[in-house]
Design a protein around this motif. Sequence first.
Motif, mmCIF file in Angstrom:
data_model
loop_
_atom_site.group_PDB
_atom_site.id
_atom_site.type_symbol
_atom_site.label_atom_id
_atom_site.label_comp_id
_atom_site.label_asym_id
_atom_site.label_seq_id
_atom_site.Cartn_x
_atom_site.Cartn_y
_atom_site.Cartn_z
ATOM 1 N N THR A 254 52.197 24.126 16.029
ATOM 2 C CA THR A 254 52.215 23.671 14.756
ATOM 3 C C THR A 254 51.079 23.741 14.362
ATOM 4 O OG1 THR A 254 54.085 22.579 15.027
ATOM 5 C CG2 THR A 254 53.182 22.224 12.933
ATOM 6 N N VAL A 255 50.098 22.992 14.634
ATOM 7 C CA VAL A 255 48.778 22.927 13.956
ATOM 8 C C VAL A 255 48.126 23.984 14.164
ATOM 9 C CG1 VAL A 255 48.762 20.330 14.158
ATOM 10 C CG2 VAL A 255 47.711 21.784 15.904
ATOM 11 N N LEU A 256 48.079 24.935 14.957
ATOM 12 C CA LEU A 256 47.590 26.545 15.176
ATOM 13 C C LEU A 256 48.474 27.272 13.912
ATOM 14 C CD1 LEU A 256 45.796 28.486 16.424
ATOM 15 C CD2 LEU A 256 47.757 28.904 17.975
ATOM 16 N N LEU A 257 49.533 27.289 13.962
ATOM 17 C CA LEU A 257 50.190 28.328 12.921
ATOM 18 C C LEU A 257 50.129 28.129 11.655
ATOM 19 C CD1 LEU A 257 53.094 29.646 15.346
ATOM 20 C CD2 LEU A 257 51.090 30.617 14.951
ATOM 21 N N VAL A 258 50.122 26.717 11.310
ATOM 22 C CA VAL A 258 50.559 26.324 9.885
ATOM 23 C C VAL A 258 48.985 26.826 9.194
ATOM 24 C CG1 VAL A 258 50.342 24.373 7.951
ATOM 25 C CG2 VAL A 258 51.992 24.574 9.917
ATOM 26 N N PRO A 259 47.770 26.457 9.451
ATOM 27 C CA PRO A 259 46.685 26.910 8.828
ATOM 28 C C PRO A 259 46.405 28.404 8.941
ATOM 29 C CG PRO A 259 46.042 25.839 10.865
ATOM 30 C CD PRO A 259 47.612 25.665 10.787
ATOM 31 N N LEU A 260 46.906 29.098 9.869
ATOM 32 C CA LEU A 260 46.950 30.585 10.015
ATOM 33 C C LEU A 260 47.596 31.167 8.821
ATOM 34 C CD1 LEU A 260 46.840 31.189 13.714
ATOM 35 C CD2 LEU A 260 44.792 31.331 12.327
ATOM 36 N N ALA A 261 48.934 30.641 8.526
ATOM 37 C CA ALA A 261 49.876 31.273 7.935
ATOM 38 C C ALA A 261 49.274 30.611 6.180
ATOM 39 C CB ALA A 261 51.385 30.570 7.977
ATOM 40 N N GLU A 262 48.862 29.457 5.908
ATOM 41 C CA GLU A 262 48.614 29.088 4.631
ATOM 42 C C GLU A 262 47.208 29.049 4.267
ATOM 43 O OE1 GLU A 262 50.826 27.754 2.592
ATOM 44 O OE2 GLU A 262 52.580 27.514 3.847
ATOM 45 N N GLY A 263 46.255 29.215 5.132
ATOM 46 C CA GLY A 263 45.061 29.570 4.940
ATOM 47 C C GLY A 263 44.482 30.321 3.888
ATOM 48 N N HIS A 264 44.867 31.614 4.003
ATOM 49 C CA HIS A 264 44.416 32.763 3.163
ATOM 50 C C HIS A 264 44.846 32.259 1.712
ATOM 51 C CE1 HIS A 264 43.524 36.634 1.357
ATOM 52 N NE2 HIS A 264 44.924 36.619 0.961
ATOM 53 N N SER A 265 46.089 32.150 1.319
ATOM 54 C CA SER A 265 46.530 31.745 0.086
ATOM 55 C C SER A 265 45.811 30.697 -0.703
ATOM 56 C CB SER A 265 48.093 31.893 0.008
ATOM 57 O OG SER A 265 48.607 30.735 0.742
ATOM 58 N N CYS B 212 42.554 23.251 6.698
ATOM 59 C CA CYS B 212 42.988 24.212 7.602
ATOM 60 C C CYS B 212 41.906 24.363 8.619
ATOM 61 C CB CYS B 212 42.750 25.548 6.625
ATOM 62 S SG CYS B 212 44.454 25.624 5.502
ATOM 63 N N TRP B 213 40.729 24.212 8.362
ATOM 64 C CA TRP B 213 39.773 24.261 9.726
ATOM 65 C C TRP B 213 39.841 22.975 10.751
ATOM 66 C CZ3 TRP B 213 37.810 28.952 10.220
ATOM 67 C CH2 TRP B 213 37.818 29.784 9.112
ATOM 68 N N LEU B 214 40.024 21.879 9.847
ATOM 69 C CA LEU B 214 40.256 20.762 10.769
ATOM 70 C C LEU B 214 41.380 20.791 11.823
ATOM 71 C CD1 LEU B 214 39.474 17.941 8.338
ATOM 72 C CD2 LEU B 214 37.910 18.846 10.209
ATOM 73 N N LEU B 215 42.666 21.625 11.097
ATOM 74 C CA LEU B 215 43.922 21.518 11.853
ATOM 75 C C LEU B 215 43.570 22.723 13.140
ATOM 76 C CD1 LEU B 215 46.679 21.760 9.395
ATOM 77 C CD2 LEU B 215 46.251 20.031 10.974
ATOM 78 N N LEU B 216 42.723 23.709 12.890
ATOM 79 C CA LEU B 216 42.441 24.669 14.010
ATOM 80 C C LEU B 216 41.674 23.860 14.714
ATOM 81 C CD1 LEU B 216 41.586 27.791 11.614
ATOM 82 C CD2 LEU B 216 43.571 27.368 13.253
ATOM 83 N N VAL B 217 40.750 23.255 14.698
ATOM 84 C CA VAL B 217 39.977 22.499 15.664
ATOM 85 C C VAL B 217 40.946 21.496 16.443
ATOM 86 C CG1 VAL B 217 38.326 20.947 16.236
ATOM 87 C CG2 VAL B 217 38.022 22.556 14.487
ATOM 88 N N LEU B 218 41.857 20.663 15.939
ATOM 89 C CA LEU B 218 42.813 19.977 16.311
ATOM 90 C C LEU B 218 43.607 20.738 17.277
ATOM 91 C CD1 LEU B 218 44.085 17.339 16.673
ATOM 92 C CD2 LEU B 218 45.469 17.748 14.462
ATOM 93 N N ALA B 219 44.055 22.231 17.084
ATOM 94 C CA ALA B 219 44.936 22.754 18.040
ATOM 95 C C ALA B 219 44.295 23.014 19.361
ATOM 96 C CB ALA B 219 45.102 24.272 17.185
#
Length: 488
Positions: free
Chosen positions: A237-248, A255-262
Amino acid sequence: MTSTTHSNRASGEPSRPRSRSPRATAAAGGLHPFGVLILLGGAFLPIMDFFITNVALPSINASLHASPASLELVIAGYGVSYASLLVLGGRLGDRYGRQRLFLAGLVGFIVASLACGIAPTIGVLIGARIVQGATAALLIPQVLATFHHVLEHERKARALALYGATSGIAAVVGQLVGGLLVSANIAGTSWRPIFLVNVPIGLVVLLVAARIVPATRSPHPLGVDLPGTVLFAATLTVLLVPLAEGHSLGWPTWCWLLLVLAFVLGAATFAVEKRKEDHGEVPLLPPSLLRLPSMSRGLVMVLLFSIGFGAFMFIFALTVQDGLHEDALHGGLAILPMALLFLAGSLVAPKVIGRLGRGALTVGALVQLAGLGWLVAIVVTDWPHVSLWSMAVPLALVGAGQSMLFAGLFRSVLADVPTHLAGIGSGVLITLQQSGLALGVATLGTLYLSIAPHSAAHAFAGVEYVQMALVALLAVGAVALPRLTGDR
């Protein structure tokens, strides 16, 4: 009692399921051929539903005023919940009964499909899709587990081959059916029938399965690994949510914090699973399986294949509808050559793999690579006057190549897995496949959406260049897989 029955018993020959009615066969603990078809029908709906939404995205956007990131979550949210709970669904079936979990999962899937079909907002639709994926994860594992438990020899091999063909074909046919239903605009409902159609079909499967699918369970069920399940689901979840939402959203800090948390959660998942295995327990995702050559090499290839496949189905539908301004019907029909060759390839794949071994995977990758290259050349050269007919032959090549890769990878990944861990190995394989599909939409789908406003043709080409690189890696990597029948 007839003399034939006496002679069969005297010779030790088992009674054939075909000589009994489907219900009588189930009562005796067997599975009638019609029961196999019903289970495959139950599996077809959830697999198709991952892809059927692709051609409806423009209609959903117009109806619910969804952002591009929200549209990605309609796809990826289903995939994340599906992938996270697949192995857990298999274990629950082993413990509480496979038929019971199949029926319960199907009921949940029907209700969630109804909720998707009447969703008033994009948020409700995303939530219903997450529930839909979770219920699908309860349903799907029971199909394979029932085949393994009830069928033997040729009947088991045939059923497993049909399952493989069903799962691949459902992915491609989903977009065709979605296009037909959206274009029909039944009673002005636009995209909603793509979900509502699951209700009557699911009810038929439910009523029949309750009568002709045998009730089975494992005599030694494994415990439910709740910490592993929660950690794995959280990681996805914490990997895919920022990847899907980050650009828009312009890549805000969270978003970056969630990627680190992943990465942190991924490491914690591995540590927890390894500790459980070291203590003699069987965790959700046993790290020891990853040390097997077939798993360590094959799973990487399955992940690469699934990322490319999920992204292709997502962006092709958007390119045809948003870029070429075709309606949903033509968007669905455009994929038909790929569907037909995938079906044909699935039927001949076992024989080709038996003759060529791992070489069949390399051949499949090269055929797909040729199709993708041809497709990109047509889109870039003829844009914006691309004929859907001109894409038919390259799409057919893509489907033929994918069918060979699909069949070969699934067969090779499980080659070294011990028999007592076969169910877990299958669960890990399907989990990674579904994770890859969702990851492909979230990553390469985001790349497409970021370029498409400037040039849909270059957005399509850019993503396909990445997919072509992935397919080229598969062609080379096939030689590192365990030997298959036909290898010298």
